[in-house]
Design an enzyme around this catalytic site. Structure first.
Site, PDB file in Angstrom:
ATOM      1  N   ARG A  79      34.789  47.478  38.501  1.00 27.91           N
ATOM      2  CA  ARG A  79      34.826  46.452  39.558  1.00 27.91           C
ATOM      3  C   ARG A  79      35.641  46.940  40.763  1.00 27.91           C
ATOM      4  NH1 ARG A  79      36.944  40.457  38.291  1.00 27.91           N
ATOM      5  NH2 ARG A  79      38.772  41.573  37.539  1.00 27.91           N
ATOM      6  N   ARG A 136      44.872  42.949  28.539  1.00 28.06           N
ATOM      7  CA  ARG A 136      44.383  41.612  28.922  1.00 28.06           C
ATOM      8  C   ARG A 136      43.484  41.044  27.822  1.00 28.06           C
ATOM      9  NH1 ARG A 136      41.641  42.960  34.444  1.00 28.06           N
ATOM     10  NH2 ARG A 136      41.091  40.759  34.571  1.00 28.06           N
ATOM     11  N   ARG A 185      41.437  46.499  41.502  1.00 34.91           N
ATOM     12  CA  ARG A 185      42.592  45.661  41.187  1.00 34.91           C
ATOM     13  C   ARG A 185      43.521  46.435  40.250  1.00 34.91           C
ATOM     14  NH1 ARG A 185      40.476  39.692  39.428  1.00 34.91           N
ATOM     15  NH2 ARG A 185      41.885  40.052  37.678  1.00 34.91           N
ATOM     16  N   LYS A 231      33.564  34.465  34.835  1.00 35.21           N
ATOM     17  CA  LYS A 231      33.962  33.101  35.211  1.00 35.21           C
ATOM     18  C   LYS A 231      33.939  32.916  36.725  1.00 35.21           C
ATOM     19  CE  LYS A 231      37.998  33.517  33.263  1.00 35.21           C
ATOM     20  NZ  LYS A 231      37.886  34.917  32.806  1.00 35.21           N
ATOM     21  N   ARG A 286      44.722  28.489  29.988  1.00 36.89           N
ATOM     22  CA  ARG A 286      44.627  29.782  29.324  1.00 36.89           C
ATOM     23  C   ARG A 286      45.461  29.824  28.057  1.00 36.89           C
ATOM     24  NH1 ARG A 286      43.242  33.096  33.837  1.00 36.89           N
ATOM     25  NH2 ARG A 286      42.710  35.209  33.282  1.00 36.89           N
TER      26      ARG A 286
HETATM   27  P1  AP5 Z   1      34.045  38.123  37.315  1.00 36.70           P
HETATM   28  O1  AP5 Z   1      33.135  37.022  37.646  1.00 36.70           O
HETATM   29  O2  AP5 Z   1      34.992  38.605  38.339  1.00 36.70           O
HETATM   30  O3  AP5 Z   1      34.814  37.818  35.948  1.00 36.70           O
HETATM   31  P2  AP5 Z   1      35.996  36.843  35.624  1.00 36.70           P
HETATM   32  O4  AP5 Z   1      35.738  36.287  34.286  1.00 36.70           O
HETATM   33  O5  AP5 Z   1      36.231  35.887  36.746  1.00 36.70           O
HETATM   34  O6  AP5 Z   1      37.137  37.920  35.529  1.00 36.70           O
HETATM   35  P3  AP5 Z   1      38.520  38.109  36.258  1.00 36.70           P
HETATM   36  O7  AP5 Z   1      38.992  39.482  35.919  1.00 36.70           O
HETATM   37  O8  AP5 Z   1      38.440  37.803  37.728  1.00 36.70           O
HETATM   38  O9  AP5 Z   1      39.311  37.006  35.558  1.00 36.70           O
HETATM   39  P4  AP5 Z   1      40.590  37.116  34.706  1.00 36.70           P
HETATM   40  O10 AP5 Z   1      40.370  35.980  33.805  1.00 36.70           O
HETATM   41  O11 AP5 Z   1      41.005  38.345  34.042  1.00 36.70           O
HETATM   42  O12 AP5 Z   1      41.674  37.093  35.830  1.00 36.70           O
HETATM   43  P5  AP5 Z   1      42.250  35.947  36.768  1.00 36.70           P
HETATM   44  O13 AP5 Z   1      41.917  36.327  38.148  1.00 36.70           O
HETATM   45  O14 AP5 Z   1      41.875  34.569  36.310  1.00 36.70           O
HETATM   46  O15 AP5 Z   1      33.155  39.328  36.793  1.00 36.70           O
HETATM   47  C1  AP5 Z   1      33.726  40.569  36.414  1.00 36.70           C
HETATM   48  C2  AP5 Z   1      32.807  41.737  36.740  1.00 36.70           C
HETATM   49  O16 AP5 Z   1      31.593  41.634  35.990  1.00 36.70           O
HETATM   50  C3  AP5 Z   1      32.362  41.830  38.191  1.00 36.70           C
HETATM   51  O17 AP5 Z   1      32.316  43.187  38.527  1.00 36.70           O
HETATM   52  C4  AP5 Z   1      30.975  41.203  38.206  1.00 36.70           C
HETATM   53  O18 AP5 Z   1      30.155  41.712  39.243  1.00 36.70           O
HETATM   54  C5  AP5 Z   1      30.466  41.596  36.839  1.00 36.70           C
HETATM   55  N1  AP5 Z   1      29.551  40.640  36.235  1.00 36.70           N
HETATM   56  C6  AP5 Z   1      29.722  39.297  36.168  1.00 36.70           C
HETATM   57  N2  AP5 Z   1      28.692  38.732  35.513  1.00 36.70           N
HETATM   58  C7  AP5 Z   1      27.881  39.756  35.122  1.00 36.70           C
HETATM   59  C8  AP5 Z   1      26.659  39.824  34.412  1.00 36.70           C
HETATM   60  N3  AP5 Z   1      26.064  38.724  33.928  1.00 36.70           N
HETATM   61  N4  AP5 Z   1      26.112  41.030  34.205  1.00 36.70           N
HETATM   62  C9  AP5 Z   1      26.693  42.146  34.674  1.00 36.70           C
HETATM   63  N5  AP5 Z   1      27.849  42.166  35.389  1.00 36.70           N
HETATM   64  C10 AP5 Z   1      28.432  40.972  35.596  1.00 36.70           C
HETATM   65  O19 AP5 Z   1      43.802  36.098  36.472  1.00 36.70           O
HETATM   66  C11 AP5 Z   1      44.514  37.277  36.816  1.00 36.70           C
HETATM   67  C12 AP5 Z   1      45.919  37.184  36.255  1.00 36.70           C
HETATM   68  O20 AP5 Z   1      46.581  36.029  36.806  1.00 36.70           O
HETATM   69  C13 AP5 Z   1      46.020  36.984  34.739  1.00 36.70           C
HETATM   70  O21 AP5 Z   1      45.949  38.196  34.029  1.00 36.70           O
HETATM   71  C14 AP5 Z   1      47.399  36.304  34.637  1.00 36.70           C
HETATM   72  O22 AP5 Z   1      48.457  37.233  34.767  1.00 36.70           O
HETATM   73  C15 AP5 Z   1      47.420  35.392  35.854  1.00 36.70           C
HETATM   74  N6  AP5 Z   1      46.880  34.042  35.543  1.00 36.70           N
HETATM   75  C16 AP5 Z   1      45.781  33.454  36.093  1.00 36.70           C
HETATM   76  N7  AP5 Z   1      45.581  32.232  35.571  1.00 36.70           N
HETATM   77  C17 AP5 Z   1      46.582  32.042  34.678  1.00 36.70           C
HETATM   78  C18 AP5 Z   1      46.932  30.983  33.805  1.00 36.70           C
HETATM   79  N8  AP5 Z   1      46.197  29.853  33.745  1.00 36.70           N
HETATM   80  N9  AP5 Z   1      48.019  31.138  33.012  1.00 36.70           N
HETATM   81  C19 AP5 Z   1      48.777  32.239  33.058  1.00 36.70           C
HETATM   82  N10 AP5 Z   1      48.514  33.274  33.859  1.00 36.70           N
HETATM   83  C20 AP5 Z   1      47.430  33.187  34.662  1.00 36.70           C
END
Ligand code: AP5
Length: 210
Positions: A123, A167, A156, A13, A88
């Site tokens: 990552r 997660r 992280r 994402k 979410r």
């Molecule tokens: P990346 O693009 O970073 O993936 P992502 O989907 O953004 O994953 P995140 O881990 O950053 O998101 P998340 O949803 O767990 O955490 P968030 O920060 O929102 O890609 C991931 C990896 O894959 C990278 O290494 C990239 O290079 C690789 N990659 C990408 N595309 C690829 C491809 N096509 N092929 C190969 N490799 C690829 O949230 C963190 C925490 O915050 C949550 O756990 C929660 O505690 C809290 N939080 C955030 N938002 C909320 C909410 N709305 N409600 C409640 N709690 C929340």
């Protein structure tokens, strides 16, 4: 364009939000990044959120809903935005509706759990500028050093294999039901995550621009 990016943790994402942000010139709003910044700055919000985030749980709905409400009031959101990581839960989606926010499209990036595990456990992110790398698929030129700013790259806390499992469980139980929620509105488009980031980006842009 008001867009929601759905998908499991590590589905890509954040990566796709950046691509769309550059293509359409609208801000990408990541609740995860907002919370991580608060955590790094040790604000009251950051301290409250830290224990949930580090253990892979969701931060309580009311906390995240208030963050988003405030962020959407900012000037840069008036011509559209990309929501990365919000909503979410179903109550968060309902809150967005109650705010009167009309969403144009919801793109769900689908990636199987086994691939998520490999992506997230490898990552590494820069402590200073937040750039994201992968030990195997996108390594830094010098190990542990960010190509962009020279900062230190780290894992992280929530990218350890045990927490990734938690997660994913939280995702399947609490976030995946949003697919049905948005399917009913006719705005959901599914994108199958590809091996190459550029291939996923091409499909995502097509879904957004269609
Ligand atoms: P990346 O693009 O970073 O993936 P992502 O989907 O953004 O994953 P995140 O881990 O950053 O998101 P998340 O949803 O767990 O955490 P968030 O920060 O929102 O890609 C991931 C990896 O894959 C990278 O290494 C990239 O290079 C690789 N990659 C990408 N595309 C690829 C491809 N096509 N092929 C190969 N490799 C690829 O949230 C963190 C925490 O915050 C949550 O756990 C929660 O505690 C809290 N939080 C955030 N938002 C909320 C909410 N709305 N409600 C409640 N709690 C929340």
């Amino acid at each position: 364009m008001r867009l929601i990016l759905l998908g499991a943790p590590g589905a890509g994402k954040g990566t796709q939000a950046e691509v769309i942000c550059n293509a359409l010139n609208i801000p990408a709003i990541s609740t995860g990044n907002i919370l991580r910044e608060a955590k790094a700055n040790k604000t009251a919000l950051g301290l409250e959120a830290a224990s949930y985030m580090d253990s892979g749980k969701l931060v309580p709905d009311e906390v995240v809903i208030n963050i988003l409400k405030e962020r959407l009031k900012e000037d840069d959101c008036k011509d559209g935005f990309i929501l990365d990581g919000f909503p979410r839960t179903v109550p968060q989606a309902e809150a967005l509706d109650k705010m009167g926010v009309v969403i144009d499209r919801v793109v769900d990036i689908e990636v199987p759990d086994e691939k998520i595990m490999a992506r997230l456990s490898g990552r590494r992110v820069c402590e200073k500028c937040g750039s994201s790398y992968h030990v195997e698929y996108k390594p830094t030129k010098v190990e542990g050093v960010c190509d962009r700013c020279g900062g230190k790259t780290v894992q992280r806390k929530d990218d350890s294999p045990e927490i990734i499992k938690d997660r994913l469980e939280v995702y399947h139980a609490q976030t995946e039901p949003l697919k049905d929620y948005y399917k009913k509105t006719g705005k959901l488009v599914i994108v199958e995550g590809q091996e190459e980031v550029a291939d996923t980006s091409a499909l995502t842009l097509k879904a957004v621009e269609a």
